[in-house]
Motif scaffolding. Structure first.
Motif, PDB file in Angstrom:
ATOM      1  N   ASP A  73       0.840  -1.199   0.000  1.00 47.67           N
ATOM      2  CA  ASP A  73       0.000   0.000   0.000  1.00 47.67           C
ATOM      3  C   ASP A  73       0.877   1.253   0.000  1.00 47.67           C
ATOM      4  OD1 ASP A  73      -2.144   1.781   0.283  1.00 47.67           O
ATOM      5  OD2 ASP A  73      -2.466   1.330   2.393  1.00 47.67           O
ATOM      6  N   PHE A  74       1.927   1.253   0.808  1.00 45.44           N
ATOM      7  CA  PHE A  74       2.836   2.403   0.857  1.00 45.44           C
ATOM      8  C   PHE A  74       3.652   2.520  -0.432  1.00 45.44           C
ATOM      9  CE2 PHE A  74       7.013   4.228   1.783  1.00 45.44           C
ATOM     10  CZ  PHE A  74       6.622   5.512   2.137  1.00 45.44           C
ATOM     11  N   ARG A  75       4.170   1.405  -0.925  1.00 41.85           N
ATOM     12  CA  ARG A  75       5.051   1.443  -2.106  1.00 41.85           C
ATOM     13  C   ARG A  75       4.351   1.896  -3.379  1.00 41.85           C
ATOM     14  NH1 ARG A  75       8.426  -3.934  -0.797  1.00 41.85           N
ATOM     15  NH2 ARG A  75       9.929  -2.939   0.589  1.00 41.85           N
ATOM     16  N   VAL A  76       3.102   1.508  -3.567  1.00 40.09           N
ATOM     17  CA  VAL A  76       2.411   1.862  -4.814  1.00 40.09           C
ATOM     18  C   VAL A  76       1.859   3.287  -4.796  1.00 40.09           C
ATOM     19  CG1 VAL A  76       1.831  -0.522  -5.365  1.00 40.09           C
ATOM     20  CG2 VAL A  76       0.170   0.885  -4.140  1.00 40.09           C
ATOM     21  N   ASP A  77       1.737   3.873  -3.622  1.00 40.25           N
ATOM     22  CA  ASP A  77       1.174   5.216  -3.517  1.00 40.25           C
ATOM     23  C   ASP A  77       2.294   6.244  -3.443  1.00 40.25           C
ATOM     24  OD1 ASP A  77      -0.160   7.531  -2.983  1.00 40.25           O
ATOM     25  OD2 ASP A  77      -0.920   6.917  -1.038  1.00 40.25           O
ATOM     26  N   ARG A  78       2.503   6.945  -4.519  1.00 42.90           N
ATOM     27  CA  ARG A  78       3.552   7.966  -4.575  1.00 42.90           C
ATOM     28  C   ARG A  78       2.979   9.376  -4.614  1.00 42.90           C
ATOM     29  NH1 ARG A  78       6.627   6.289  -1.722  1.00 42.90           N
ATOM     30  NH2 ARG A  78       8.101   4.686  -2.180  1.00 42.90           N
ATOM     31  N   LYS A  79       1.706   9.513  -4.345  1.00 45.48           N
ATOM     32  CA  LYS A  79       1.076  10.847  -4.380  1.00 45.48           C
ATOM     33  C   LYS A  79       1.167  11.586  -3.049  1.00 45.48           C
ATOM     34  CE  LYS A  79      -3.586   9.157  -3.432  1.00 45.48           C
ATOM     35  NZ  LYS A  79      -3.218   7.842  -2.984  1.00 45.48           N
ATOM     36  N   TRP A  80       1.578  10.891  -1.987  1.00 42.76           N
ATOM     37  CA  TRP A  80       1.544  11.501  -0.662  1.00 42.76           C
ATOM     38  C   TRP A  80       2.335  12.807  -0.536  1.00 42.76           C
ATOM     39  CZ3 TRP A  80       6.029  12.145   1.942  1.00 42.76           C
ATOM     40  CH2 TRP A  80       7.097  11.312   1.627  1.00 42.76           C
ATOM     41  N   PRO A  81       3.457  13.028  -1.248  1.00 40.86           N
ATOM     42  CA  PRO A  81       4.134  14.327  -1.084  1.00 40.86           C
ATOM     43  C   PRO A  81       3.256  15.523  -1.496  1.00 40.86           C
ATOM     44  CG  PRO A  81       5.641  12.745  -2.068  1.00 40.86           C
ATOM     45  CD  PRO A  81       4.270  12.114  -2.075  1.00 40.86           C
ATOM     46  N   GLU A  82       2.285  15.290  -2.374  1.00 38.22           N
ATOM     47  CA  GLU A  82       1.397  16.371  -2.813  1.00 38.22           C
ATOM     48  C   GLU A  82       0.507  16.892  -1.683  1.00 38.22           C
ATOM     49  OE1 GLU A  82      -0.712  15.318  -6.405  1.00 38.22           O
ATOM     50  OE2 GLU A  82       0.984  14.079  -7.052  1.00 38.22           O
TER      51      GLU A  82
END
Length: 164
Positions: A73-82
């Protein structure tokens, strides 16, 4: 996209979250409530993203908490810095089966068991611009008022002072 429906028994749950995510959310919400934060789940942001949890502290500080229930779940989600553009502090929340060392040091961290949570790491502050703060706060307020009305309608009776 609204997450509420007057036809659902619980208009505050949209059904997209797993049981494990709801468990993490519930425990984190309990702690945030104890910390005197007003908490809203699943708030759409101006960027088109949706915050898992967004809070408003009694001092007016805005926090976003991104819930992660597995390493994948963490690895596939790269939008969090936004999400940083829409808050003063950014956190992750997870549960005991997820290794805590996968989460970036530049974000805060909550560990939840569904009955409460612990803040493992404080998030560094990165204050929003005043215009962004106004926009986020208005969005938060309007969504909270709309959800309260929808909950009242779903309940079939008006809220009274005794309900609060």
């Amino acid at each position: 996209m609204t997450i509420l429906s007057v036809y659902n028994n619980n208009p505050l749950i949209d059904g997209r979250q797993s049981d494990r995510a709801m468990m993490v959310r519930r425990g984190t919400q309990i702690l945030l409530h104890e910390m005197r934060h007003a908490v809203l789940p699943e708030l759409p942001l101006a960027s088109g993203r949706r915050a898992d949890l967004i809070t408003l502290s009694d001092k007016g500080e805005v926090w976003i908490i991104e819930i992660k229930t597995s390493i994948e779940d963490f690895r596939v989600d790269r939008k969090w810095p936004e999400y940083r553009l829409h808050c003063d502090r950014l956190f992750f929340a997870t549960h005991q089966d997820v290794p805590l060392d996968i989460f970036p040091e530049e974000c805060g961290l909550f560990l939840s068991d569904g009955y409460g949570a612990h803040m493992i790491r404080e998030a560094p502050e990165h204050r929003m611009a005043p215009a962004t703060r106004k926009s986020v706060t208005l969005n938060f307020s309007r969504a909270a008022a709309q959800r309260l009305m929808m909950a009242e309608w779903a309940n079939g009776k008006p809220f009274t002072v005794d309900d609060v």
